[in-house]
Structures are given as C-alpha cells and as structure tokens.
Design an enzyme around this catalytic site. Structure first.
Site, PDB file in Angstrom:
ATOM      1  N   LYS A  63       4.846   1.130  10.783  1.00  0.00           N
ATOM      2  CA  LYS A  63       4.864   2.385  10.020  1.00  0.00           C
ATOM      3  C   LYS A  63       4.493   3.562  10.911  1.00  0.00           C
ATOM      4  O   LYS A  63       5.058   4.657  10.787  1.00  0.00           O
ATOM      5  CB  LYS A  63       3.906   2.290   8.845  1.00  0.00           C
ATOM      6  CG  LYS A  63       4.397   1.419   7.699  1.00  0.00           C
ATOM      7  CD  LYS A  63       3.409   1.462   6.542  1.00  0.00           C
ATOM      8  CE  LYS A  63       3.884   0.595   5.385  1.00  0.00           C
ATOM      9  NZ  LYS A  63       2.915   0.595   4.263  1.00  0.00           N
ATOM     10  N   ARG A 103       6.507 -13.093   9.261  1.00  0.00           N
ATOM     11  CA  ARG A 103       7.108 -11.799   8.951  1.00  0.00           C
ATOM     12  C   ARG A 103       8.479 -11.700   9.607  1.00  0.00           C
ATOM     13  O   ARG A 103       8.829 -12.482  10.505  1.00  0.00           O
ATOM     14  CB  ARG A 103       6.214 -10.661   9.432  1.00  0.00           C
ATOM     15  CG  ARG A 103       6.026 -10.609  10.936  1.00  0.00           C
ATOM     16  CD  ARG A 103       5.130  -9.449  11.335  1.00  0.00           C
ATOM     17  NE  ARG A 103       5.748  -8.183  10.987  1.00  0.00           N
ATOM     18  CZ  ARG A 103       5.108  -7.014  11.011  1.00  0.00           C
ATOM     19  NH1 ARG A 103       3.823  -6.971  11.332  1.00  0.00           N
ATOM     20  NH2 ARG A 103       5.731  -5.901  10.720  1.00  0.00           N
ATOM     21  N   GLU A 148       0.871  -1.175   0.000  1.00  0.00           N
ATOM     22  CA  GLU A 148       0.000   0.000   0.000  1.00  0.00           C
ATOM     23  C   GLU A 148       0.909   1.227   0.000  1.00  0.00           C
ATOM     24  O   GLU A 148       1.830   1.315   0.823  1.00  0.00           O
ATOM     25  CB  GLU A 148      -0.899   0.018   1.241  1.00  0.00           C
ATOM     26  CG  GLU A 148      -1.859   1.197   1.263  1.00  0.00           C
ATOM     27  CD  GLU A 148      -2.713   1.249   2.521  1.00  0.00           C
ATOM     28  OE1 GLU A 148      -3.472   2.226   2.665  1.00  0.00           O
ATOM     29  OE2 GLU A 148      -2.608   0.334   3.357  1.00  0.00           O
TER      30      GLU A 148
END
Length: 638
Positions: free
Chosen positions: A323, A313, A74
């Site tokens: 983020k 991850r 994204e």
C-alpha cells in the site's frame, strides 16, 4: 451487544450452495472445513442475531450458518488484486458450504482510516459478485460490521485480563521495550512494571482511558512470557494511547486496541468459525489462541472459539501490492490515480477492463496453498481472455491509420461518393451456440444483430498492412513489382474483411518519403457474402474502417507498469523498473458499432485484442475513448 450498522442489499447476490452440490477443486482449507462439518465441531454454536459476547449468543438460536468466515480489511487504502483473492476465497467458501461471510472493517487505527476507503471497499466486494447478506429460514440478515463498534467489549476484555493477572500497564519508553524484548537468539527481560498488582494496573489503565497520560507514555501488555521462543508471545502490547479522531467513534476514545488483540475478539463476537489470513500472521496464532482461552476462562466468550488458518498471499509478477508503494506511485504522479488502469488495485483493474468473472476464475485457478510462490501475470490475462472470448462483441479498429484510396471506385460504381453497407457478425457462431449473448425465453441462443458499416472510395487501414519492400512471408498489400526480365508482376490481392477483394497499385508519399496514401483498385463482384465472393483468390484479409462512417477515437494502449517481474524484490528501488512504454495514446478510427459503446462495455478489436470503453472518460463531451485490456495472446517479452 449487536451491530446497528446495516448494509445495502447487493444486486449481485451469491447464494449458498445447496447440500450435496459439487464443490470446487479441493485445497487444505476445504479439507479443514469438511472435517469440521463431519465432526460437528461447530454444530452446537448459537447465533444471537448479531455480534455479541458469550451470554448474548447463548441466549440465541442454533446458528443456521454451517460456517462463518469474514473479509476484514483495514479501511486505510484501496484494495488490490491480492485482496481480490481473499474476497473470492472467504466469500466463496461460505457460499460453497452453506455458510455466510461477514464484511467487517478492522478500523482500530484512527490515524490512517477514511470514509472514502470504506466506500471503495464495499463497492469492490459487490463488483466482484459478492455481498454480506444471509438468508436462512426465511430471514434475511446483513453482516456488515465495524471493529470499532466492539470497543466497549474490547475494553471490558482488557480489564478482565488485568484483574485476572494476565495484563499490566508498562511505562517503559518505546526504545526500552524494544531492547528488553530481546531477539531470536536472546530472551527478553521482564519490565520493571511487570510486578504491579492487578489493582495498580487497573487504576493506571483507567487513567490511560481517561486521558490522564500522554500519547506513548504507557501501553497495556499481555503478561505471558518474556522468555518465549516466539517473540510475538513476549508480553505483546494490546492497548496504546492515541489522541486521534476516529471515523466512526469520533473522540469517544483516546486509547485503542492493537490489531493482534482486536482481531481474535472481533472473530469471536461474530461467531466466526474459520478465521482465514495470510502467512505473515502465522506467528501470531499462538497469541490468538492464548487470548481466546483466557476470555473463555473468564466467561466472556463461549467455546468453541474461532480458529485461525493461514494461506500464502498472492505474489503476482510485474506487480507490487505494498500500500505504501502504491500510494507513492499516486502521490508522485507516476500514474493518474488509484484507478489508473496500470494499477493492481481493484478499481484500476476494473477501469482497465477486467471482469469480475475473470478475477474469480483467476482466484480459483491459482488455488490456495501454504507455500509462497510467484504467479505469472499471463495467468490473469489468460483468465480474462477465456471469459471475454464468447462475450465480447467484435469490431474493427485501425490504430495506426493510413488512407487507402480505391482509385477505380467511380468507374465500378458510377460515383466517387457511392457507399455500400457491409455486415459482419457481432459474435462468432461458436459463442452464439453457447448462448452467451441471450436466449429467446425457451433456452435457445439468440445472436446479437450483425454489425453494419460502410465501404466507399476511401478507407482506413493499418500502416503495417502495406510494405513497398515486403519481408519474406508477407501476405498483405504490396505494390506491383518489376521483374529482372523487365516484366511487371501485379500488386498483392487481399480482401477487405467483410467487403471487397482489392489489388494494390502503388502509393503516394510526402517530401520525406513517408507513405501518405495506399492505392488499390476494387475488383467488382467480389463482396463478401455474395455469389462472386470466392471468384478471386486473395492472399489475406485485412481489417479496415470506412472513411464514410468511421469515427475518430482516443485509444490508450496500456501495458505492464514494470519491466521487472519482481520490481521490489531484494530491496530494489521499484521506481527503477517502471516501464516507459506502459501507456501509449493513439488517435484511431473505429467502426460505428464501437463508437456507440457504453462506458465499461468490452469488445474484441479484431486482430488487436480486447478493449473497453473507458468508464470515466468515454462519452464525456462526445469523446470516444477505449483502453486496451490485453492482447489476443500473451506476447510479453517476445
């Protein structure tokens, strides 16, 4: 339906592996792919030349790509080291199995996405050594796609689900939906709007589309089961109202698809075979499969659908990858920006001096599993050292300088102003033997030119290379010592690397007792590379920079940003773990070969570690600026 958004060719094209080429170390994803290839799971697929629905692809040609993967960020921030692992994984699998990896922006949230992030992501992927092109049967195609280009199909799919009785418009408040959803120990409660007819739902959904309802007044939900043990299957929302200008579609839409709805559709339109994501999406896989089954039933898509596979991850010690928290570091000026060399962003790692090859090696070395674990930061640094060992040219730099005066220089050479050239190899012979610097066109290694620098009466040495009262085992410069019997032992004898052997004779100090100069005498005939080089035995060789041609440089000594290996674990405030010594800036002296460096050029400062000419500041206004990438060995916490 096809993409009309081409990409620019990458100069770092990574071709697909040839049939029969040995693959990397196996993991569960490779085993899945190899099984699918052996069974011909996707052998009948067709490719229409771009993204499209089932009929579009059915009218195309047999897909020349054996597999299709995708990297779907994204565009709402800068990519970090965890994304780098995903990039290497998805592009690498496509390369190794004769496939292609699509570069796709999951830009379904207009409130957080910006063109700046799109550009930075494309740059990061190319810098890491990959691109989104394919070359099959003499035809080159670009595979840069935007989810927002599929909004028309997504809306069409939503209307189909409504007419087929698989979706409804819910006008409960957000709080009512939250309460009625239930929890892990309590089943959900059907919405009072769930019993609407398909015709009523379709009319209401079109009112949402046409801007007749306020933001938050209604959502479109899939009609599955409010009693499902998987909370994600309790009639998940698939469309919401958001009046926001989109970076790609402008104000064409005031309703936007939810990620869990958009993601599988994007994969299907692009004929993705293996949709690889991280473990937090594992509970979403049942909805992914449910949606694919419904759209195939309705004839919008063709079988076989993409399959989703999850991997763990990246959890890297001394790093945060949230983020939101990375943005907080930037906004609160705890760091200088997204490309601060202490940041785990790809732009930060690049400016710090990490190489694409080191990051690819790191991604390969840590592997792919389905179990969460922590990778020690030293693993990443080890990969960098391994990559730079035989590539980074050597050079001498003095980071904490004190002047060394060779007091008998004029006596030996006739003048205080006399200087001599000294030389040392830019790369060790082992590196040259591997052909790391270049070749002569016939495959023979060509060594880079030797470094040339001057020695004279005055040179700069490291302050720690002189001790008046040396600790046990110290082998560098020490002054003459008066023995208990009154006799005097001479000062230590050391070699100036690449230059002469010298004997320490003492030092000068200021009023506070700080050493301002170290004094020594040069021993004639002992220059490195001459017949007399071994005529005098030296205790050690020390690095130095000549005052005659040494250049002042700003050297930024970067270290880990956090002192805690898991700075935000267990609800801790990660700001409490900030390392106050993560950056020290010193004025150093470097030999002329280093001063001539180009931005982003890497070096090994002999004895100090690996450094890079800062890609933003080096050379600006004549400044010489280096960043420390990592030491010669891992010394963290020692």
């Amino acid at each position: 339906m096809s993409s009309n958004t081409p990409s620019s060719p990458s100069k770092n094209n990574v071709p697909a592996a040839a049939d029969g080429e040995e693959h990397k170390v196996s993991n569960f994803l490779r085993q899945v792919i190899e099984k699918d290839l052996a069974q011909g799971t996707y052998a009948t697929r067709k490719w229409g030349g771009g993204p499209g629905d089932g009929d579009f692809h059915e009218a195309g040609q047999p897909d020349p790509a054996k597999i299709r993967t995708r990297f779907p960020p994204e565009p709402n921030g800068y990519l970090h080291v965890g994304h780098a692992k995903s990039i290497c994984l998805n592009f690498g699998l496509a390369r190794d199995y004769g496939g292609v990896c699509h570069m796709r922006f999951d830009d379904t949230n207009p409130e957080k996405e910006e063109k700046e992030y799109v550009d930075s992501i494309l740059d990061a992927v190319q810098w890491l050594g990959f691109n989104w092109q394919s070359s099959f049967n003499g035809k080159t195609e670009d595979h840069l796609y935007y989810a927002s280009n599929y909004f028309d199909f997504m809306y069409r799919a939503a209307e189909y689900l409504i007419t087929a009785g698989h979706a409804y418009v819910d006008e409960q408040t957000a709080e009512e939906m939250r309460v009625n959803r239930g929890d892990f120990g309590k089943p959900g409660v059907d919405s009072p709007f769930r019993a609407r007819t398909p015709e009523e739902n379709l009319a209401r959904f079109r009112e949402m589309r046409d801007g007749k309802l306020a933001d938050g007044a209604a959502v479109l939900r899939a009609k599955i089961s409010m009693q499902s043990p998987n909370i994600n299957m309790r009639d998940p929302a698939i469309y919401r109202i958001r009046r926001a200008t989109h970076h790609n579609t402008g104000d064409a839409w005031c309703i936007y698809p939810m990620y869990t709805f958009a993601h599988p559709i994007e994969d299907a339109l692009e004929q993705i075979t293996h949709s690889i994501c991280t473990l937090e999406f594992e509970d979403q896989r049942p909805f992914y499969d449910w949606l694919m089954e419904r759209l195939i039933e309705g004839g919008l898509l063709k079988a076989p659908p993409p399959r989703q596979y999850e991997f763990a991850r990246l959890n890297l010690t001394y790093v945060i990858t949230s983020k939101r928290k990375l943005a907080q570091l930037v906004n609160e000026k705890k760091v200088s920006g997204w490309d601060d060399p202490r940041m785990p962003t790809i732009v930060g790692l690049r400016r710090r001096g990490y190489t694409p090859e080191a990051i690819q090696l790191f991604a390969e070395r840590i592997g792919v599993t389905k179990s969460d674990s922590w990778i020690d930061y030293s693993t990443l640094d080890g990969c960098l050292r391994e990559d730079l060992e035989n590539k980074a040219h050597r050079g001498m730099a003095v980071l904490d300088p004190v002047k060394l005066v060779l007091t008998n220089w004029a006596e030996v050479f006739g003048s205080d102003g006399y200087t001599e050239d000294c030389t040392l190899p830019a790369l060790p012979h082992s590196a040259i033997g591997e052909g790391k610097d270049g070749n002569d066109g016939a495959g023979r290694a060509v060594p880079p030119p030797d470094r040339v620098f001057k020695i004279g009466k005055d040179v700069w040495i490291e302050r720690e290379d002189f001790e008046e009262v040396p600790p046990k085992g110290y082998k560098r410069l020490t002054p003459p010592k008066v023995n208990p019997d009154g006799s005097t032992s001479p000062g230590a004898v050391v070699r100036l690397k690449g230059g002469y052997v010298i004997e320490c004779t003492g030092c000068a100090k200021d009023a506070d007792g700080k050493v301002t100069e170290v004094h020594a005498k040069v021993i004639a005939g002992t220059k490195s590379g001459t017949p007399g080089a071994d005529s005098v035995k030296a205790k050690a060789a020390i690095t130095w920079v000549g005052a005659a041609d040494g250049v002042s440089a700003e050297v930024r000594l970067y270290d880990r940003l956090f002192t805690n290996p898991q700075p935000d674990a267990g609800g801790k405030d990660f700001l409490d773990a900030l390392n106050p010594d993560s950056l020290k800036v010193v004025t150093a002296y470097v030999e002329p070969s280093l001063a001539a460096a180009k931005p982003d050029q890497k070096f090994q400062f002999e004895r100090h570690g690996y450094f890079v000419a800062d890609r933003a500041d080096h050379g600006v206004g004549g400044k010489v600026v280096f960043n420390r990438v990592t030491g010669l060995k891992d010394s963290w916490g020692k």
